[in-house]
Motif scaffolding. Sequence first.
Motif, PDB file in Angstrom:
ATOM      1  N   LEU A   1       0.834  -1.203   0.000  1.00 17.74           N
ATOM      2  CA  LEU A   1       0.000   0.000   0.000  1.00 17.74           C
ATOM      3  C   LEU A   1       0.868   1.252   0.000  1.00 17.74           C
ATOM      4  CD1 LEU A   1      -2.826   1.298   0.246  1.00 17.74           C
ATOM      5  CD2 LEU A   1      -2.590   1.109   2.736  1.00 17.74           C
ATOM      6  N   TYR A   2       1.951   1.232   0.768  1.00 13.37           N
ATOM      7  CA  TYR A   2       2.846   2.382   0.832  1.00 13.37           C
ATOM      8  C   TYR A   2       3.458   2.676  -0.537  1.00 13.37           C
ATOM      9  CZ  TYR A   2       7.078   5.066   1.725  1.00 13.37           C
ATOM     10  OH  TYR A   2       8.053   6.018   1.666  1.00 13.37           O
ATOM     11  N   TYR A   3       3.927   1.651  -1.230  1.00 14.83           N
ATOM     12  CA  TYR A   3       4.582   1.865  -2.519  1.00 14.83           C
ATOM     13  C   TYR A   3       3.597   2.274  -3.612  1.00 14.83           C
ATOM     14  CZ  TYR A   3       8.951   0.141  -0.626  1.00 14.83           C
ATOM     15  OH  TYR A   3      10.100   0.003   0.114  1.00 14.83           O
ATOM     16  N   ILE A   4       2.332   1.982  -3.413  1.00 18.45           N
ATOM     17  CA  ILE A   4       1.295   2.462  -4.333  1.00 18.45           C
ATOM     18  C   ILE A   4       0.972   3.919  -4.018  1.00 18.45           C
ATOM     19  CG2 ILE A   4      -1.126   2.219  -5.019  1.00 18.45           C
ATOM     20  CD1 ILE A   4      -0.834  -0.792  -4.503  1.00 18.45           C
ATOM     21  N   TRP A   5       0.918   4.228  -2.724  1.00 20.11           N
ATOM     22  CA  TRP A   5       0.503   5.547  -2.244  1.00 20.11           C
ATOM     23  C   TRP A   5       1.615   6.584  -2.395  1.00 20.11           C
ATOM     24  CZ3 TRP A   5       2.089   7.989   2.552  1.00 20.11           C
ATOM     25  CH2 TRP A   5       1.291   9.070   2.946  1.00 20.11           C
ATOM     26  N   TYR A   6       2.877   6.169  -2.202  1.00 20.36           N
ATOM     27  CA  TYR A   6       3.986   7.109  -2.175  1.00 20.36           C
ATOM     28  C   TYR A   6       4.135   7.934  -3.460  1.00 20.36           C
ATOM     29  CZ  TYR A   6       8.647   9.069  -1.758  1.00 20.36           C
ATOM     30  OH  TYR A   6       9.698   9.936  -1.730  1.00 20.36           O
ATOM     31  N   PRO A   7       4.112   7.336  -4.664  1.00 24.71           N
ATOM     32  CA  PRO A   7       4.257   8.156  -5.877  1.00 24.71           C
ATOM     33  C   PRO A   7       3.184   9.238  -6.000  1.00 24.71           C
ATOM     34  CG  PRO A   7       4.527   5.847  -6.398  1.00 24.71           C
ATOM     35  CD  PRO A   7       4.008   5.905  -4.991  1.00 24.71           C
ATOM     36  N   LEU A   8       1.976   8.906  -5.523  1.00 21.95           N
ATOM     37  CA  LEU A   8       0.882   9.875  -5.586  1.00 21.95           C
ATOM     38  C   LEU A   8       1.159  11.067  -4.678  1.00 21.95           C
ATOM     39  CD1 LEU A   8      -1.950  10.738  -6.496  1.00 21.95           C
ATOM     40  CD2 LEU A   8      -2.869   9.341  -4.627  1.00 21.95           C
ATOM     41  N   ILE A   9       1.547  10.805  -3.426  1.00 23.08           N
ATOM     42  CA  ILE A   9       1.787  11.932  -2.516  1.00 23.08           C
ATOM     43  C   ILE A   9       3.047  12.691  -2.899  1.00 23.08           C
ATOM     44  CG2 ILE A   9       0.542  10.885  -0.586  1.00 23.08           C
ATOM     45  CD1 ILE A   9       3.231  10.103   0.610  1.00 23.08           C
TER      46      ILE A   9
ATOM     47  N   LYS B   1       6.709   0.063   9.140  1.00 21.73           N
ATOM     48  CA  LYS B   1       8.080   0.534   8.983  1.00 21.73           C
ATOM     49  C   LYS B   1       8.271   1.451   7.777  1.00 21.73           C
ATOM     50  CE  LYS B   1      10.269  -3.334  11.387  1.00 21.73           C
ATOM     51  NZ  LYS B   1      11.249  -4.453  11.295  1.00 21.73           N
ATOM     52  N   ALA B   2       7.513   1.194   6.702  1.00 20.59           N
ATOM     53  CA  ALA B   2       7.636   2.028   5.503  1.00 20.59           C
ATOM     54  C   ALA B   2       7.137   3.448   5.789  1.00 20.59           C
ATOM     55  CB  ALA B   2       6.859   1.413   4.348  1.00 20.59           C
ATOM     56  N   PHE B   3       5.959   3.560   6.428  1.00 23.96           N
ATOM     57  CA  PHE B   3       5.417   4.875   6.760  1.00 23.96           C
ATOM     58  C   PHE B   3       6.257   5.559   7.833  1.00 23.96           C
ATOM     59  CE2 PHE B   3       1.583   3.229   4.682  1.00 23.96           C
ATOM     60  CZ  PHE B   3       1.181   4.346   3.957  1.00 23.96           C
ATOM     61  N   ASP B   4       6.820   4.775   8.747  1.00 21.59           N
ATOM     62  CA  ASP B   4       7.684   5.330   9.779  1.00 21.59           C
ATOM     63  C   ASP B   4       8.914   5.979   9.142  1.00 21.59           C
ATOM     64  OD1 ASP B   4       8.372   5.608  12.671  1.00 21.59           O
ATOM     65  OD2 ASP B   4      10.078   4.375  12.077  1.00 21.59           O
ATOM     66  N   LYS B   5       9.488   5.310   8.170  1.00 18.41           N
ATOM     67  CA  LYS B   5      10.660   5.837   7.456  1.00 18.41           C
ATOM     68  C   LYS B   5      10.292   7.115   6.706  1.00 18.41           C
ATOM     69  CE  LYS B   5      14.237   4.433   4.137  1.00 18.41           C
ATOM     70  NZ  LYS B   5      14.717   3.335   3.249  1.00 18.41           N
TER      71      LYS B   5
END
Length: 293
Positions: free
Chosen positions: A5-13, A146-150
Amino acid sequence: MNKLLYYIWYPLIWLISLLPLSFLYRISDLLYYPVSLAGYRKKVILDNLRRAFPQQSDEWRKNILKKFYRHFCDLFIETLKLQHISDKEIYKRITFSNTKFLDEAAEEGKDVIAVLGHYGNWEWVPAINLHIRAQGYSVYRPLKNKAFDKYMIMLRSRFGSKNVPMKKTLRLVAGLKKQNKRFVLGLIADQSPARTEIQYWTNFLTQPTPILLGPEKMSKMVKGAVVFFKVSKPKRGHYHIDVVPWNGDIENAKEFEITEWHVRLLEKCITERPELWLWSHRRWKYQYQYKSS
């Protein structure tokens, strides 16, 4: 799944954060409607407001709820914007007064414990590192993801501030003292302690409330100085922080005296502009237990 979910969401934000804040506030305005219609943590927020302001009407509390939702949406997009906001713009967006106290403390070989709450925009506060000579540190509770924490650590480090997990704070401070490196350590002190860690209760916003003693204990340990970051919001997208020093003798301060000092300052800020505090947090989830003598 969370990592995916993080890797899908990150490019958008990442793309969204490239937009100017003037446009992002339009997104915030649109975001307000689904947040309001869905009633994000509405029951918790209204219950907290009822506890804190029992003298106020239901209509008043509902009005504060709406203002809180608008501020909360702004806070969300302002946090995202940290990824690409420039030093020049952050200088305009968050200003500071009395930072000279922090520099003078560093010159005198004193370290500083800075206390603040979840009030205004605490995610922009590390920008103070652009204004002071000592190294700024922020104490935080690591996220389970951990991904969102980073990602959050990256945002909070944008302006040279460093981050330390709560459990590693004592080790960090001991190391810095040993190396004789000056620091300003920021502690958010309005979170609820774990039930097993409650050591002190006080009356906060009319409620018996357990209070973290970390700032007081840390200030006595470093034998330096302690300040409160008094946050205000002059207008949308702009914040000001007044560095308010504790003027007493830290080493000889009575037990809980420093704690009561910063609790009352935060309480006054919340009373003046309630919508700027994080009401969605279950601050009063524990009932005060009277100890029999």
